[in-house]
Each structure stands twice: as structure tokens, then as C-alpha cells.
Design an enzyme around this catalytic site. Sequence first.
Site, short mmCIF file in Angstrom:
data_model
loop_
_atom_site.label_atom_id
_atom_site.label_comp_id
_atom_site.label_asym_id
_atom_site.label_seq_id
_atom_site.Cartn_x
_atom_site.Cartn_y
_atom_site.Cartn_z
N ASP A 287 27.98 23.54 -48.46
CA ASP A 287 28.82 22.59 -48.86
C ASP A 287 30.17 22.31 -48.17
O ASP A 287 30.80 23.46 -47.68
CB ASP A 287 28.44 22.08 -50.40
CG ASP A 287 28.74 19.76 -50.67
OD1 ASP A 287 28.97 19.64 -48.90
OD2 ASP A 287 28.40 19.71 -51.61
C1 BGC Z 1 29.97 16.83 -50.71
C2 BGC Z 1 28.47 16.67 -49.86
C3 BGC Z 1 28.21 15.90 -48.40
C4 BGC Z 1 29.57 16.74 -47.55
C5 BGC Z 1 29.82 15.66 -46.19
C6 BGC Z 1 30.50 17.32 -49.45
O1 BGC Z 1 32.25 16.70 -50.48
O2 BGC Z 1 29.33 17.52 -51.81
O3 BGC Z 1 27.30 16.10 -50.45
O4 BGC Z 1 27.38 15.68 -47.69
O5 BGC Z 1 30.74 16.92 -48.06
O6 BGC Z 1 30.74 14.50 -45.84
#
Ligand code: BGC
Length: 753
Positions: A287
Site C-alpha cells: 500500500d
Molecule cells: C489506500 C489504498 C489505495 C492507495 C492508492 C492508499 O492510501 O489505502 O487503498 O489504493 O492509497 O491510492
Amino acid sequence: MKNRIFLYLAFGALLVVFISCTTKKNEISASEKIISEKIDSLLQLMNLEEKIGQLAQVNPEYNNTEILLEMIRKGKIGSVINAGDADFRKRLQQVAVKESRLGIPLIFGRDVIHGYRTVFPIPLAQSCSWNPELVKKAAQIAAFEASSDGIHWTFSPMLDIARDPRWGRIAESNGEDPYLGSQMAIAMVNGYQGDKLNNPHALAACAKHYVGYGAAEGGRDYNTTLIPEPELRNIYLPPFKAAVEAKVATVMSAFNDLNGIPATANEFTLRQILRTEWAFDGFVVSDWTSISELINHGYAADERDAALKAIQAGIDMEMVSTCYQDHLKELIQNGVINENLVNEAVRNILRIKFRKGLFDNPYTEKPDSNVFLMPAHLETAKELAIQSTVLLKNDNNILPLSENINKVALIGPLADAPLDQLGMWTPDGRPEEAVTPLTAIRQLIGNQRVIYAAGLEKSRSTDKSRFNNAIMAARQADACIMFIGEEQILSGEAHSRAFLNLPGAQEELVSAIAQTGKPLIIIIMAGRPLIFDKIENKAKAILYAWHGGTMAGPAIADLLFGKAIPSGKLSVSFPRTEGQIPVYYNHRNTGRPPSKENLGIPTGTPLDPVNYSSNYLDLDFTPAYPFGYGLSYTSFEYSPISLSKDTMSKNDTLIVKVTIRNTGKYAGTEVVQLYIRDLVGSITRPVKELKAFRRIALEPGQSKEIVFTLTQSDFAFYGKNMTYSAEPGQFMIWSGNSSDDKDLSGAIFYLTE
Ligand code: BGC
């Protein structure tokens, strides 16, 4: 003779099916073999920097464009997240393909969470449709629109089981149930990816956040999670396993600390379960900065250590932080890790790039704007918003509104709030393209029959200066329809709430309108289950419409005026108050189960009438609205269930039948649910578990028999010593229209060896 011809024909047909299946299988393995050979040759040409480059995903906002292009040219980037528009994506891709040494294409990722330009209801709402086919269709449309704009990969579906409505990301989830969550997982993966990942209109999907993220303590985002292994395997992992079985291309590791090992460095979940047990062969992305966050967790000393732990655990691609880019080379050169670890990650990433067809088809031209918001897309968005809406209450069948109601007052901060109705995570949705309830109701019944007064500027507003206008509007109308709830900004990532009441002065607004004595219908638009007990009795009807997306307005209008009939069922239990959280239907029984009889604070001796049961002294233990609950404008009657046998051996099949009759005036759709309880287990079992459901449409007076077929896998679970099996013994089996005992009819059944 006739019979023999029939037999020959049947045999011939079977042969054709068999041959075509084997050919298909061979074709698949032939193409996979070619891919694997291509990866081998490419890998041999790549130097270490280029390999590490494939593991990097960058966000261009953080880079000056010239620097970004130079990095791509040098083969230092494998993927770009949030890369501007189609033209910009094409420009970056041209540099990767034409100007980098090996011409490896980039994969462009984006959060296409519940639609692209056509925004569908938030995922939590979609799961209340209990309609995987429709959810799949929505994902297909999202894939069509996003891929037309040059996106290859969506960070969806989010498959975190969510039992805590304080957690802002419950909005992105499919609710609390592993079975329903798994059905939605399969639907979304199939919808995004289609039959062939290399179809230009398919998106690679991403099962996230692996794993346990939804169990954040206190409902506070990113918080620690403690999940014993049986609970992990029986509750939190099944939707991910279903996604892997549906061939999801990628998996995203979660932010949370799972039992002391952060999910982004968790060898047990990433290597043992995902790769070894499930044989996942796509790639795992971290993530956003979750690798460098291993330092904050206190699991890595510095970025070098974070890179080491993440690559060892099996994270293939690093999102945004740069621990891999900055440290993997040195870690290999100093012999701390073997280059094979990096090779393996590169292989996983290239495999998906090949499967996605990026080497053959790297570019997407800027699309015509008419590929977005096509009539069929809007129609599906409206239908899904209709089916996602849950009718919680309908006293004296006030809904649908009768033709006799001449004038309606539309009141509340969400009657005309296009951005808010889109819901969280809609970076490509445009408020100006959303149709609000105000616009839709005006269109449906005529402007002259609608009086509108917001009453409050926003859901959070406390300024009551507009109340008078709203009260005056109510007085002029035959009925009031109030649109209250939460703004978009109150749910989603990092948007957890400790209080789940209607924010701002909304409760007071409802009271003021109720005092006019006009019949009151409440529509709640929110990103989570809210607590609204203080105003519940003031409304004759309550429709829970969530954040319904672009077409929320027309969907609500149709439901209010009977052009559509509600069929949504809650995918999550609604608490009566925050103090009850977590409240979920598939809990254990305890040694001293609660009962409604034991309520109330005792007045006698301190030890007397409490009865030592698992109750609260001051509140019913049951939820305000249970999982699976939702009314219709019509009514359904269930026959008692019948079982094909009351004892079944493990290799046998159990047929469960129930007949449903539409006993009301309207044609309607019912979601028939099937639950089981394993009465004695090698570990304690939930008091109920959903095992199947079926949506059926019935005309007034019509009845249909529903047949469910259960096999041993429906009774299986991870028990003592983590063995997965169906344990012989006694089971309860129920069918009905919610998880509440009073809505179910059941029978006893025995499973034998
Ligand atoms: C989130 C993810 C997301 C990623 C990209 C993160 O902060 O937890 O779910 O896909 O950002 O935007």
C-alpha cells in the site's frame, strides 16, 4: 432405436465439451508457456537496476515531469499511479517503450473503486443488492470507461471484512460477512478482468488490503489488528481466497500490524498462505508507503531494513516510497539477500504485464468523451442504486407515495448535494454529472409539485437560520421527504468517526419538521451505518440509500413513487449505539448467552436479577437492524424449510427447499437467505453463518420453490490445529429473509462421516 440415437448424441455432445475444455486448457497453458519463456529471455537481458526499476511504482505528483521521464528512460520505473490524463499516460508510455533500453511498458494504476466517470453506489451499498451479476456489470462498465482513458489496473476490490462502522473505510467494503463478501469479490474480479485480461477493455484487479485491515482496533484507521488464526482463516481470508480463485491479477498488502507483524512484511500471510497454499501467481503491491511505514511500526530500523523485510516477505512492487530503489542493490551486492528474490518479484510483475497484453498493445489513444456515461452505463448505475437501497421502515405502507399526495417538500442538506451523493473515492466522478434527488423528483412529478428547502447548508452545519424556510416549506406540502445523513468527506480512508449520530443540527431539523405534523419520510444518505434512534420514530418510512453515485437521485425518485420496489438487504448490522460495537450476526454464543428477558438495571440487591448473562444492563444486545434485513413494498411468506434428508454422510448432498409467496399487492424481489449453525465444533462456531442466497422476482400471488444444494464444503471450516474439514455432528439449517431468529424457519440436520 430412438433411445440409442439419443445416447449417441448425448455422448457426442459430452465429447465435444470435453475436447473443447481440454483444448482450452491446453491453449491456456500454451500461452502461459510462451509468457514464461518471454519472461526468461527478458530477465536475462535486464541489469540489476532495470530489475529493481520494475518493482517501483511512482506517483508523478511527487516528481518533476522531466525527472520522471528520465527515470522511465533509464528503466527505473515499472508502474505509475495517478498519471494525469490519457495524453500524459501515452507520453510516459512512449518513453518507456521507445526510449528505454528494453522497452518494457509501464502499467498504469488508479483507484477505480466504484465506477470511473459513471459513479456507482459505494461498495458497501452495492453489497446490499445481494446481486453479484449486477455488481459484476458495474465493474465491467468501470473497466470499460477507465481502460478507454488508458488505465490498466484498478486498486479494487477492497475485500476487508468490516464489523465496525466507526471505521471510515467500511464504505469501501462489502460488509461483515465472509460468504457475501466472497460472492462480491468474485463478481468484481470477473467484472473488471473479463474473460481475458489482454482485452483492451479489461482492467487488472487488485484484491486489497491483505489482510485484516478492517479489524482496526476502535475503528480507527490504520490501527493495530489482533486476529487469531482460526478467525483469520474463517472470517477475514475467504474473500481474498475467492478473488485468487477467480484469478485476480494483483493483491495489495495492508497498512495494519497483524498480530505483531505488519501485513506488509508478513511472511505467513504473504508467502505461506497466498503463494504456497493458494498458489497465487500474480504480483503483490504494497500500500501507499506501507514499506517505509515498517519503521513507524517499530518493525524495521530504517529504510534499508524495511526493504529487506518487505522483499523477504514477498512484496513485489513498492507503492510510492523508495526503499527498494534506494537499498535493494546494496543488499544484493553485500550478499544480504539473493538476487533471486528480486528476480522472482520481477517475474511476477512481468507475468501480469504480458497477460495484460501491454507488450503487444501498450498505448491507449485519448478517448472520445462519449465512451463515458453512456445511456446503458447510467441505466446500470440507476438500477444498482435502486437495488442497493434498503427500506428500513414503512409504517402503514406510506411508501410508495400515492398519487393523492399533491405537493411534497424536499428538505435536508443532501437533497441536492451532487458531490456528497457520489461518495468517497471518486477521483474521476464529476459532481456536475450527478443527478440529485431534487432534480430527479422535479423531473418525475413536475416542478410545481415540489417545494425545496435545504434547512442546513451541509450535514455538519449547526447554523439553524434556514430552519424557518424548511418549516414553511413543510407546512405547504402534503408530505415531507427529508434527505439527511453524512457528507462524502465523513467516510473513506482516514475518515473514522467516534460518534455515529447524524452530524450537525440534523436531528433538530428532523424534530422541527416532524412538529408540523406532516407525514415524514426520511432518506438517509451515508457512507456507513449511522445511529439515528432519536429521530426514527418521527418518520413513517426510512430508506437507507447510502451514497448512491451518479444516478442516486433518479433511483430514489423511482423508489419513492413506486416506479421501483425496494429489494436491498443489509450487508452489515446496524448498532443501536456506539457502545455495542462490534455488533455482527455471526458471533459466538458464549457460555452465558444474552437474552432479551434479562434486560434492565436491577433494583434489588446488587447480585440479584442480572442473571449473569452476556447482556448490557442498559441496552438490548441485539442490533438496531440485523444483517440481511430489508423490507419491500410487498410482503413475502415463507413455507417451513424441507430437507431432502435429516442425516447425510460427508460425500452426499443435501437439498434444502423453501417456497416463497408474494402475498402483497406489488410485484417485488426477495432475497432468500440460507444460514447454518454447527452446534458443536472442535473450536466454537458462530451462532449463524450465511451459506447461500437467491434473489427471486415474484408477481403478486405468485409463489416459487427455491432449491439450495449443500455439500460438505458448506459445513467445512478451519478447526482445531487449523485443519479444514466438515466435522460430523448436529447442525441447524434455516431459511428466511434476514439473520434475525424471528425471520427464519429452521430444521435440525446431522452430518456423519
Ligand atoms: C489506500 C489504498 C489505495 C492507495 C492508492 C492508499 O492510501 O489505502 O487503498 O489504493 O492509497 O491510492
